[in-house]
Design a protein around this motif. Structure first.
Motif, PDB file in Angstrom:
ATOM      1  N   PHE A  43      47.365  33.320  41.958  1.00  0.00           N
ATOM      2  CA  PHE A  43      46.424  34.144  42.830  1.00  0.00           C
ATOM      3  C   PHE A  43      46.785  35.712  44.032  1.00  0.00           C
ATOM      4  CE2 PHE A  43      44.192  33.475  47.297  1.00  0.00           C
ATOM      5  CZ  PHE A  43      43.030  32.977  45.952  1.00  0.00           C
ATOM      6  N   ALA A  44      47.526  34.354  44.519  1.00  0.00           N
ATOM      7  CA  ALA A  44      48.818  35.956  45.578  1.00  0.00           C
ATOM      8  C   ALA A  44      48.177  37.811  44.968  1.00  0.00           C
ATOM      9  CB  ALA A  44      49.712  35.575  45.973  1.00  0.00           C
ATOM     10  N   ARG A  45      48.730  38.016  43.636  1.00  0.00           N
ATOM     11  CA  ARG A  45      48.684  38.865  43.537  1.00  0.00           C
ATOM     12  C   ARG A  45      47.051  39.989  42.931  1.00  0.00           C
ATOM     13  NH1 ARG A  45      52.471  40.059  39.618  1.00  0.00           N
ATOM     14  NH2 ARG A  45      52.590  42.232  39.949  1.00  0.00           N
ATOM     15  N   MET A  46      46.079  38.589  42.322  1.00  0.00           N
ATOM     16  CA  MET A  46      44.852  38.685  41.824  1.00  0.00           C
ATOM     17  C   MET A  46      44.341  39.642  42.618  1.00  0.00           C
ATOM     18  SD  MET A  46      42.265  35.915  40.265  1.00  0.00           S
ATOM     19  CE  MET A  46      42.025  35.911  41.158  1.00  0.00           C
ATOM     20  N   SER A  47      42.904  40.184  42.196  1.00  0.00           N
ATOM     21  CA  SER A  47      42.399  41.686  42.760  1.00  0.00           C
ATOM     22  C   SER A  47      41.593  41.608  41.478  1.00  0.00           C
ATOM     23  CB  SER A  47      42.794  42.679  42.665  1.00  0.00           C
ATOM     24  OG  SER A  47      43.258  43.139  41.438  1.00  0.00           O
ATOM     25  N   ILE A  48      40.439  41.948  42.528  1.00  0.00           N
ATOM     26  CA  ILE A  48      38.564  41.989  42.192  1.00  0.00           C
ATOM     27  C   ILE A  48      38.629  43.264  41.311  1.00  0.00           C
ATOM     28  CG2 ILE A  48      36.534  43.042  42.585  1.00  0.00           C
ATOM     29  CD1 ILE A  48      37.040  39.963  43.226  1.00  0.00           C
ATOM     30  N   GLU A  49      39.834  44.490  41.577  1.00  0.00           N
ATOM     31  CA  GLU A  49      39.645  45.337  40.963  1.00  0.00           C
ATOM     32  C   GLU A  49      40.465  45.612  39.080  1.00  0.00           C
ATOM     33  OE1 GLU A  49      40.814  45.087  43.783  1.00  0.00           O
ATOM     34  OE2 GLU A  49      39.227  47.019  44.720  1.00  0.00           O
ATOM     35  N   GLY A  50      41.478  44.256  39.192  1.00  0.00           N
ATOM     36  CA  GLY A  50      41.369  43.818  37.605  1.00  0.00           C
ATOM     37  C   GLY A  50      40.913  43.086  36.923  1.00  0.00           C
ATOM     38  N   ILE A  51      40.870  42.135  37.930  1.00  0.00           N
ATOM     39  CA  ILE A  51      39.628  41.238  36.541  1.00  0.00           C
ATOM     40  C   ILE A  51      38.122  42.221  36.463  1.00  0.00           C
ATOM     41  CG2 ILE A  51      37.103  39.452  37.904  1.00  0.00           C
ATOM     42  CD1 ILE A  51      39.488  38.389  39.635  1.00  0.00           C
ATOM     43  N   ALA A  52      37.422  42.666  37.474  1.00  0.00           N
ATOM     44  CA  ALA A  52      36.621  44.569  37.134  1.00  0.00           C
ATOM     45  C   ALA A  52      36.463  44.742  35.226  1.00  0.00           C
ATOM     46  CB  ALA A  52      36.065  45.229  37.859  1.00  0.00           C
ATOM     47  N   ARG A  53      38.705  45.437  35.646  1.00  0.00           N
ATOM     48  CA  ARG A  53      38.961  46.179  34.559  1.00  0.00           C
ATOM     49  C   ARG A  53      38.886  44.937  33.126  1.00  0.00           C
ATOM     50  NH1 ARG A  53      43.164  47.879  37.548  1.00  0.00           N
ATOM     51  NH2 ARG A  53      44.304  46.431  36.311  1.00  0.00           N
ATOM     52  N   ARG A  54      39.543  43.985  33.858  1.00  0.00           N
ATOM     53  CA  ARG A  54      39.828  43.605  32.568  1.00  0.00           C
ATOM     54  C   ARG A  54      38.355  42.930  32.031  1.00  0.00           C
ATOM     55  NH1 ARG A  54      44.616  40.520  31.372  1.00  0.00           N
ATOM     56  NH2 ARG A  54      46.145  40.970  33.378  1.00  0.00           N
ATOM     57  N   ALA A  55      37.519  42.622  32.158  1.00  0.00           N
ATOM     58  CA  ALA A  55      36.170  42.480  31.675  1.00  0.00           C
ATOM     59  C   ALA A  55      35.199  43.100  31.691  1.00  0.00           C
ATOM     60  CB  ALA A  55      34.979  41.557  33.171  1.00  0.00           C
ATOM     61  N   ALA A  61      29.938  44.204  39.802  1.00  0.00           N
ATOM     62  CA  ALA A  61      28.882  43.274  38.991  1.00  0.00           C
ATOM     63  C   ALA A  61      29.712  41.894  39.264  1.00  0.00           C
ATOM     64  CB  ALA A  61      29.868  43.364  37.911  1.00  0.00           C
ATOM     65  N   VAL A  62      31.122  42.087  39.638  1.00  0.00           N
ATOM     66  CA  VAL A  62      31.719  40.647  40.263  1.00  0.00           C
ATOM     67  C   VAL A  62      30.963  40.544  41.409  1.00  0.00           C
ATOM     68  CG1 VAL A  62      34.203  39.794  40.919  1.00  0.00           C
ATOM     69  CG2 VAL A  62      33.903  41.087  39.369  1.00  0.00           C
ATOM     70  N   TYR A  63      30.965  41.440  42.566  1.00  0.00           N
ATOM     71  CA  TYR A  63      30.506  41.359  44.102  1.00  0.00           C
ATOM     72  C   TYR A  63      29.234  40.912  44.201  1.00  0.00           C
ATOM     73  CZ  TYR A  63      35.058  43.059  46.326  1.00  0.00           C
ATOM     74  OH  TYR A  63      36.336  43.354  46.729  1.00  0.00           O
ATOM     75  N   ARG A  64      28.599  40.961  42.879  1.00  0.00           N
ATOM     76  CA  ARG A  64      27.348  40.670  42.936  1.00  0.00           C
ATOM     77  C   ARG A  64      26.827  39.383  42.514  1.00  0.00           C
ATOM     78  NH1 ARG A  64      24.058  43.729  38.398  1.00  0.00           N
ATOM     79  NH2 ARG A  64      21.449  41.810  39.659  1.00  0.00           N
ATOM     80  N   ARG A  65      27.806  38.455  42.099  1.00  0.00           N
ATOM     81  CA  ARG A  65      28.111  37.221  41.418  1.00  0.00           C
ATOM     82  C   ARG A  65      28.568  36.764  42.939  1.00  0.00           C
ATOM     83  NH1 ARG A  65      27.468  40.195  37.746  1.00  0.00           N
ATOM     84  NH2 ARG A  65      26.200  39.880  34.918  1.00  0.00           N
ATOM     85  N   TRP A  66      29.931  37.136  43.300  1.00  0.00           N
ATOM     86  CA  TRP A  66      30.468  36.183  43.879  1.00  0.00           C
ATOM     87  C   TRP A  66      31.268  36.947  45.013  1.00  0.00           C
ATOM     88  CZ3 TRP A  66      31.720  36.207  38.549  1.00  0.00           C
ATOM     89  CH2 TRP A  66      30.910  35.466  38.512  1.00  0.00           C
ATOM     90  N   LYS A  67      31.387  36.915  46.532  1.00  0.00           N
ATOM     91  CA  LYS A  67      31.438  37.557  47.744  1.00  0.00           C
ATOM     92  C   LYS A  67      33.458  37.638  47.312  1.00  0.00           C
ATOM     93  CE  LYS A  67      31.242  34.322  51.061  1.00  0.00           C
ATOM     94  NZ  LYS A  67      30.566  33.990  52.886  1.00  0.00           N
ATOM     95  N   SER A  68      33.770  37.160  47.130  1.00  0.00           N
ATOM     96  CA  SER A  68      35.496  36.942  47.279  1.00  0.00           C
ATOM     97  C   SER A  68      36.340  36.541  45.991  1.00  0.00           C
ATOM     98  CB  SER A  68      35.877  36.530  48.345  1.00  0.00           C
ATOM     99  OG  SER A  68      35.864  35.127  48.184  1.00  0.00           O
ATOM    100  N   LYS A  69      37.436  36.857  45.967  1.00  0.00           N
ATOM    101  CA  LYS A  69      38.214  36.508  44.990  1.00  0.00           C
ATOM    102  C   LYS A  69      38.525  34.783  44.882  1.00  0.00           C
ATOM    103  CE  LYS A  69      43.066  37.067  46.281  1.00  0.00           C
ATOM    104  NZ  LYS A  69      44.032  37.536  46.002  1.00  0.00           N
ATOM    105  N   LEU A  70      38.512  34.586  46.247  1.00  0.00           N
ATOM    106  CA  LEU A  70      38.423  32.951  46.275  1.00  0.00           C
ATOM    107  C   LEU A  70      37.422  32.007  45.698  1.00  0.00           C
ATOM    108  CD1 LEU A  70      39.672  30.208  47.670  1.00  0.00           C
ATOM    109  CD2 LEU A  70      38.991  30.897  49.939  1.00  0.00           C
ATOM    110  N   HIS A  71      35.726  32.490  46.202  1.00  0.00           N
ATOM    111  CA  HIS A  71      34.771  32.007  45.839  1.00  0.00           C
ATOM    112  C   HIS A  71      35.064  32.176  44.285  1.00  0.00           C
ATOM    113  CE1 HIS A  71      33.609  32.937  49.882  1.00  0.00           C
ATOM    114  NE2 HIS A  71      33.092  31.628  49.904  1.00  0.00           N
ATOM    115  N   LEU A  72      35.217  33.477  43.300  1.00  0.00           N
ATOM    116  CA  LEU A  72      35.460  33.085  42.343  1.00  0.00           C
ATOM    117  C   LEU A  72      36.157  31.945  41.939  1.00  0.00           C
ATOM    118  CD1 LEU A  72      35.870  36.741  40.532  1.00  0.00           C
ATOM    119  CD2 LEU A  72      35.765  34.397  39.642  1.00  0.00           C
TER     120      LEU A  72
END
Length: 211
Positions: A43-55, A61-72
Motif C-alpha cells: 500500500f505505501a508504495r502503491m500509486s495511481i500511476e502504477g494502477i492506471a498503467r496496469r489497467a 479514469a481512476v480519479y473519476r471513480r476514486w479521489k485517492s488510492k486510500l478510497h480505491l
C-alpha cells in the motif's frame, strides 16, 4: 404586410463531459490492477500511476471513480466483504464448523486475503479509516456465520445457551488464518477435520460465557 420570422429553435444542450457514464469494464480492470499493484509493491508504495498503467487506462479514469488510492483500496476491501458467505447448514455442530473452515480456507486463497489484507493490517495500525474497513471485511461475514452455527447448535441441544459466537470464531478462524496466510503452509483436508474436532471440543468444554 411584413411578418416577423419565427424564432430559431434553441441549440441542443450538450451533456457535460464529466457526466459521461462510467464503463463497468474499465472499473473492473482498475480494481483488478489494484489487487496486482498491492500484491507487488504494497500500500505505501502503491500509486495511481502504477494502477492506471496496469489497467491500461489514463490516470483520469481512476480519479473519476476514486479521489485517492486510500478510497480505491477501501472500495476494494468493501467489495470483497460484500460478496457474502453462506451460513453452513449440515445438521450437526461438527459438520457446520467443518463447512465453515472449508469456506474460509477457500476465501483465504483469494488474492485480496492472501496478498492484500496482510499488508493492509500493517497500514491499519497507522490509519483508523483503513482499520475500520479491514475489520469489517474480516469480521462481519464470519461473525454472522459463527452466530448462525452456534444458534443452530443450541437449538439442537449440542451446546448450552449463552455460548459466545466470537469464541467459536476465534477457535476456528485464528489457527486457519495463521497457518494459511501468515505461515503460508498447506492446509490439507485432514487438517481441517482435526481443527473442526478441536473447535467443537473447545466450545463444549468452555460452556456459556461468564461475566
Amino acid at each position: 404586410m411584413t411578418t416577423n420570422p419565427s424564432p430559431s429553435p434553441a441549440p441542443a444542450r450538450r451533456t457535460p463531459a464529466g457526466a459521461a457514464v462510467l464503463r463497468e469494464d474499465v472499473t473492473e480492470a482498475i480494481r483488478a490492477a489494484v489487487v496486482e499493484e498491492l500484491a507487488a509493491v504494497g500500500f505505501a508504495r502503491m500509486s495511481i500511476e502504477g494502477i492506471a498503467r496496469r489497467a491500461g487506462v489514463g490516470k483520469t479514469a481512476v480519479y473519476r471513480r476514486w479521489k485517492s488510492k486510500l478510497h480505491l483500496v477501501l472500495d476494494l476491501v468493501g467489495a470483497f466483504a460484500a460478496e457474502g458467505l453462506p451460513v453452513p447448514a449440515t445438521g450437526t455442530l461438527y459438520g457446520d464448523v467443518r463447512a465453515l473452515l472449508e469456506v474460509m480456507s477457500h476465501v483465504l486463497r483469494h488474492p485480496v486475503a492472501s496478498a492484500v489484507i496482510p499488508d493492509l493490517l500493517v497500514e491499519a495500525a497507522r490509519n483508523p479509516e483503513i482499520a475500520d474497513a479491514v475489520r469489517g471485511a474480516l469480521l462481519d461475514g464470519e461473525r454472522r456465520m459463527a452466530e448462525g452455527i452456534v444458534s443452530e447448535a443450541v437449538a439442537r441441544g449440542e451446546l448450552p445457551c449463552g455460548v459466545d459466537a466470537g469464541r467459536a470464531l476465534d477457535l476456528a478462524i485464528g489457527p486457519l488464518y495463521w497457518r494459511q496466510v501468515v505461515v503460508r503452509d498447506e492446509v490439507p483436508a485432514a487438517h481441517l477435520d482435526d481443527l473442526a474436532r478441536s473447535v467443537v471440543a473447545g466450545l463444549v468444554a468452555a460452556g456459556p460465557e461468564r461475566d
